[in-house]
Structures are given as structure tokens and as C-alpha cells.
Motif scaffolding. Structure first.
Motif, PDB file in Angstrom:
ATOM      1  N   ALA A   1      77.483  72.548 -13.488  1.00  0.00           N
ATOM      2  CA  ALA A   1      78.348  71.541 -14.108  1.00  0.00           C
ATOM      3  C   ALA A   1      78.387  71.732 -15.624  1.00  0.00           C
ATOM      4  O   ALA A   1      79.449  71.641 -16.247  1.00  0.00           O
ATOM      5  CB  ALA A   1      77.849  70.144 -13.767  1.00  0.00           C
ATOM      6  N   GLN A   2      77.226  72.006 -16.219  1.00  0.00           N
ATOM      7  CA  GLN A   2      77.155  72.232 -17.666  1.00  0.00           C
ATOM      8  C   GLN A   2      77.931  73.493 -18.054  1.00  0.00           C
ATOM      9  O   GLN A   2      78.622  73.521 -19.079  1.00  0.00           O
ATOM     10  CB  GLN A   2      75.685  72.373 -18.104  1.00  0.00           C
ATOM     11  CG  GLN A   2      74.928  71.065 -18.164  1.00  0.00           C
ATOM     12  CD  GLN A   2      75.479  70.139 -19.243  1.00  0.00           C
ATOM     13  OE1 GLN A   2      75.893  70.584 -20.304  1.00  0.00           O
ATOM     14  NE2 GLN A   2      75.499  68.839 -18.958  1.00  0.00           N
ATOM     15  N   HIS A   3      77.818  74.531 -17.218  1.00  0.00           N
ATOM     16  CA  HIS A   3      78.526  75.787 -17.495  1.00  0.00           C
ATOM     17  C   HIS A   3      80.039  75.567 -17.451  1.00  0.00           C
ATOM     18  O   HIS A   3      80.783  76.077 -18.304  1.00  0.00           O
ATOM     19  CB  HIS A   3      78.126  76.852 -16.478  1.00  0.00           C
ATOM     20  CG  HIS A   3      78.830  78.167 -16.678  1.00  0.00           C
ATOM     21  ND1 HIS A   3      78.551  79.016 -17.725  1.00  0.00           N
ATOM     22  CD2 HIS A   3      79.822  78.756 -15.967  1.00  0.00           C
ATOM     23  CE1 HIS A   3      79.334  80.072 -17.654  1.00  0.00           C
ATOM     24  NE2 HIS A   3      80.116  79.937 -16.598  1.00  0.00           N
ATOM     25  N   ALA A   4      80.495  74.797 -16.453  1.00  0.00           N
ATOM     26  CA  ALA A   4      81.930  74.507 -16.331  1.00  0.00           C
ATOM     27  C   ALA A   4      82.417  73.705 -17.534  1.00  0.00           C
ATOM     28  O   ALA A   4      83.497  73.972 -18.078  1.00  0.00           O
ATOM     29  CB  ALA A   4      82.190  73.734 -15.039  1.00  0.00           C
ATOM     30  N   LEU A   5      81.619  72.724 -17.961  1.00  0.00           N
ATOM     31  CA  LEU A   5      81.984  71.897 -19.110  1.00  0.00           C
ATOM     32  C   LEU A   5      82.067  72.739 -20.381  1.00  0.00           C
ATOM     33  O   LEU A   5      82.990  72.581 -21.190  1.00  0.00           O
ATOM     34  CB  LEU A   5      80.950  70.775 -19.287  1.00  0.00           C
ATOM     35  CG  LEU A   5      81.271  69.715 -20.354  1.00  0.00           C
ATOM     36  CD1 LEU A   5      82.542  68.961 -19.975  1.00  0.00           C
ATOM     37  CD2 LEU A   5      80.104  68.746 -20.494  1.00  0.00           C
ATOM     38  N   LYS A   6      81.120  73.643 -20.539  1.00  0.00           N
ATOM     39  CA  LYS A   6      81.103  74.527 -21.710  1.00  0.00           C
ATOM     40  C   LYS A   6      82.320  75.456 -21.711  1.00  0.00           C
ATOM     41  O   LYS A   6      82.981  75.638 -22.742  1.00  0.00           O
ATOM     42  CB  LYS A   6      79.810  75.355 -21.710  1.00  0.00           C
ATOM     43  CG  LYS A   6      79.709  76.314 -22.888  1.00  0.00           C
ATOM     44  CD  LYS A   6      78.440  77.158 -22.797  1.00  0.00           C
ATOM     45  CE  LYS A   6      78.382  78.175 -23.934  1.00  0.00           C
ATOM     46  NZ  LYS A   6      77.210  79.079 -23.805  1.00  0.00           N
ATOM     47  N   THR A   7      82.626  76.035 -20.539  1.00  0.00           N
ATOM     48  CA  THR A   7      83.779  76.933 -20.414  1.00  0.00           C
ATOM     49  C   THR A   7      85.074  76.203 -20.714  1.00  0.00           C
ATOM     50  O   THR A   7      85.958  76.713 -21.405  1.00  0.00           O
ATOM     51  CB  THR A   7      83.842  77.529 -18.996  1.00  0.00           C
ATOM     52  OG1 THR A   7      82.606  78.198 -18.710  1.00  0.00           O
ATOM     53  CG2 THR A   7      84.991  78.524 -18.868  1.00  0.00           C
ATOM     54  N   LEU A   8      85.189  74.974 -20.197  1.00  0.00           N
ATOM     55  CA  LEU A   8      86.379  74.159 -20.431  1.00  0.00           C
ATOM     56  C   LEU A   8      86.545  73.848 -21.916  1.00  0.00           C
ATOM     57  O   LEU A   8      87.643  73.960 -22.478  1.00  0.00           O
ATOM     58  CB  LEU A   8      86.277  72.861 -19.623  1.00  0.00           C
ATOM     59  CG  LEU A   8      87.428  71.866 -19.775  1.00  0.00           C
ATOM     60  CD1 LEU A   8      88.726  72.475 -19.264  1.00  0.00           C
ATOM     61  CD2 LEU A   8      87.109  70.581 -19.011  1.00  0.00           C
ATOM     62  N   LYS A   9      85.451  73.461 -22.572  1.00  0.00           N
ATOM     63  CA  LYS A   9      85.497  73.118 -23.999  1.00  0.00           C
ATOM     64  C   LYS A   9      85.898  74.338 -24.835  1.00  0.00           C
ATOM     65  O   LYS A   9      86.742  74.234 -25.736  1.00  0.00           O
ATOM     66  CB  LYS A   9      84.134  72.601 -24.463  1.00  0.00           C
ATOM     67  CG  LYS A   9      84.120  72.144 -25.925  1.00  0.00           C
ATOM     68  CD  LYS A   9      82.757  71.610 -26.320  1.00  0.00           C
ATOM     69  CE  LYS A   9      82.763  71.076 -27.758  1.00  0.00           C
ATOM     70  NZ  LYS A   9      83.165  72.085 -28.745  1.00  0.00           N
ATOM     71  N   GLU A  10      85.299  75.491 -24.532  1.00  0.00           N
ATOM     72  CA  GLU A  10      85.604  76.713 -25.288  1.00  0.00           C
ATOM     73  C   GLU A  10      87.071  77.097 -25.118  1.00  0.00           C
ATOM     74  O   GLU A  10      87.734  77.498 -26.069  1.00  0.00           O
ATOM     75  CB  GLU A  10      84.697  77.857 -24.814  1.00  0.00           C
ATOM     76  CG  GLU A  10      83.242  77.689 -25.244  1.00  0.00           C
ATOM     77  CD  GLU A  10      82.347  78.770 -24.664  1.00  0.00           C
ATOM     78  OE1 GLU A  10      82.808  79.520 -23.771  1.00  0.00           O
ATOM     79  OE2 GLU A  10      81.173  78.867 -25.100  1.00  0.00           O
ATOM     80  N   SER A  11      87.577  76.963 -23.880  1.00  0.00           N
ATOM     81  CA  SER A  11      88.970  77.310 -23.610  1.00  0.00           C
ATOM     82  C   SER A  11      89.925  76.382 -24.367  1.00  0.00           C
ATOM     83  O   SER A  11      90.890  76.830 -24.987  1.00  0.00           O
ATOM     84  CB  SER A  11      89.237  77.226 -22.105  1.00  0.00           C
ATOM     85  OG  SER A  11      90.586  77.532 -21.820  1.00  0.00           O
ATOM     86  N   LYS A  12      89.637  75.084 -24.327  1.00  0.00           N
ATOM     87  CA  LYS A  12      90.499  74.118 -25.027  1.00  0.00           C
ATOM     88  C   LYS A  12      90.419  74.294 -26.537  1.00  0.00           C
ATOM     89  O   LYS A  12      91.443  74.249 -27.236  1.00  0.00           O
ATOM     90  CB  LYS A  12      90.096  72.693 -24.643  1.00  0.00           C
ATOM     91  CG  LYS A  12      90.521  72.284 -23.241  1.00  0.00           C
ATOM     92  CD  LYS A  12      90.273  70.801 -22.994  1.00  0.00           C
ATOM     93  CE  LYS A  12      90.839  70.362 -21.659  1.00  0.00           C
ATOM     94  NZ  LYS A  12      90.681  68.917 -21.424  1.00  0.00           N
ATOM     95  N   ASP A  13      89.193  74.500 -27.047  1.00  0.00           N
ATOM     96  CA  ASP A  13      89.020  74.682 -28.498  1.00  0.00           C
ATOM     97  C   ASP A  13      89.820  75.885 -28.984  1.00  0.00           C
ATOM     98  O   ASP A  13      90.418  75.851 -30.067  1.00  0.00           O
ATOM     99  CB  ASP A  13      87.535  74.882 -28.831  1.00  0.00           C
ATOM    100  CG  ASP A  13      86.743  73.579 -28.733  1.00  0.00           C
ATOM    101  OD1 ASP A  13      87.380  72.512 -28.626  1.00  0.00           O
ATOM    102  OD2 ASP A  13      85.499  73.637 -28.762  1.00  0.00           O
TER     103      ASP A  13
END
Length: 204
Positions: free
Chosen positions: A97-109
Motif C-alpha cells: 500500500a505504501q509503495h502504491a501511494l509513493k508511486t502515485l505521488k511521484e507520478s502526479k508530482d
């Protein structure tokens, strides 16, 4: 007569597996579901006799599906993962879940940063007053050191890979969003999406 024409891009493959396994894969406004660990092996086994898609194409399409914002939003701790039949299994772990959240944040940023950069660039561009006579256009060429880059080959390219696109005299930065049979689809930092041959791309 059964259609045997091969799929040529990830979009076609994702549409195909969504229709074939609707309890597992979703599209449009329907909420996505976390996929079972090892779902790729299950897909390969179920589609063993499917001549329209290769194992490599299937892996690329599955990667694009699981890197989409819609999918990353659904990977939350404690949510049940599903198999191809939609049967619930293991819970999503805190680590995943943390990995998915990190990937999502990096992609949006990355997307928002590129938009902000482009907007600021437009604001800083001075307006040139119109002249009655036709002005002589002066071409400004920004020389970039690309000695550390090499020409890309089709087989080494993958989705989300940073590349430089050789457009005109100046290479333009972008990221691969789809690897097709003969062409590569790249989203430039400006937000524009282009299709080019692998030979027109360079990578570090």
C-alpha cells in the motif's frame, strides 16, 4: 469466423482482458480492484491458446494497467486482492500500500511539475510587438550535451522509461507511455504525446 488479427498496442490488450475477465479488471468509472500476486502467470496460462497477444505484450499491458492512477488509488492496506474470477484472496499488505501511494505521488508530482514549468515558461515569454514589415526570424538553438546518451532499440524500451526524442536539432525530454509493434508512444514534458520509431529515441 473468429478474429485472429494480432493486437498492436496496450490499449487494445487492456480492453480485451477487461472484457474477458470483468470481475478482475475494470475500466472507465468503475473502481479498480487490487490484483492477486502472481496474476500475470494466471493470465498467461488462461490465454495460452490466444494467438492475438504475446507474453511480452501481455506483460507490458498489465504494467500499464497497474501503473495507472485509477489502479494505484485502489491499492490500500487491508483491501482484498482478487484473481481472474474476481474471487477475493489475500489482503493488500502495508508495504504494498505504501509503495502504491509513493508511486502515485511521484507520478502526479511529475505531471503537475511539468504543467507548472510549462505555464511559467509561457508567462515569461515576452510579447513581440507587431511590425508592418515582415521580421526576420532568428533561430535560437540550445546545444545540449547528449554524449552520455545512446540510440534506443525497440527491445530495451519499456513503459515509464525516461527518453530523449530527436525532434529537429534539439532532443526533447519525455517518458515512454506505450511500446507498440513498430512505434513507441512518448509523452513529452510539455504534455504532448508523439509516436516515433525507436531509432528516433536516445537513452542514457
Amino acid at each position: 469466423m473468429e478474429n485472429t488479427e494480432k493486437f498492436t498496442n496496450n490499449k487494445q490488450i487492456i480492453h480485451f482482458i477487461t472484457e474477458k475477465f470483468p470481475l478482475c479488471f475494470t475500466a472507465g468509472s468503475t473502481l479498480a480492484k487490487p490484483l492477486k500476486i502472481g496474476i500475470f502467470q494466471e493470465l498467461v496460462a488462461c490465454l495460452e491458446d490466444e494467438s492475438r497477444v504475446s507474453k511480452t505484450q501481455l506483460r507490458g499491458a498489465l504494467r500499464q494497467y497497474t501503473l495507472s492512477w485509477r489502479y494505484l488509488h485502489c491499492v490500500k492496506e487491508g483491501t482484498k486482492r482478487v484473481n481472474l474470477e474476481g474471487i477475493e484472496g489475500d489482503d493488500v499488505s502495508a508495504e504494498h500500500a505504501q509503495h502504491a501511494l509513493k508511486t502515485l505521488k511521484e507520478s502526479k508530482d511529475k505531471v503537475f511539475a511539468n504543467k507548472k514549468k510549462n505555464n511559467e515558461s509561457v508567462k515569461r515569454t515576452p510579447k513581440i510587438p507587431r511590425r508592418k514589415t515582415t521580421p526576420v526570424k532568428k533561430e535560437v538553438v540550445v546545444v545540449e550535451d547528449i554524449s552520455n546518451y545512446k540510440q534506443a532499440t525497440h527491445s530495451q524500451l519499456s513503459v515509464q522509461q525516461p527518453v530523449k526524442v530527436l525532434l529537429g536539432k534539439v532532443p526533447v525530454a519525455g517518458v515512454v507511455i506505450e511500446v507498440m509493434k513498430d512505434e513507441i508512444q512518448v509523452q513529452l514534458n510539455s504534455g504532448m504525446v508523439v509516436k516515433v520509431k525507436a531509432k528516433h529515441l536516445i537513452v542514457e
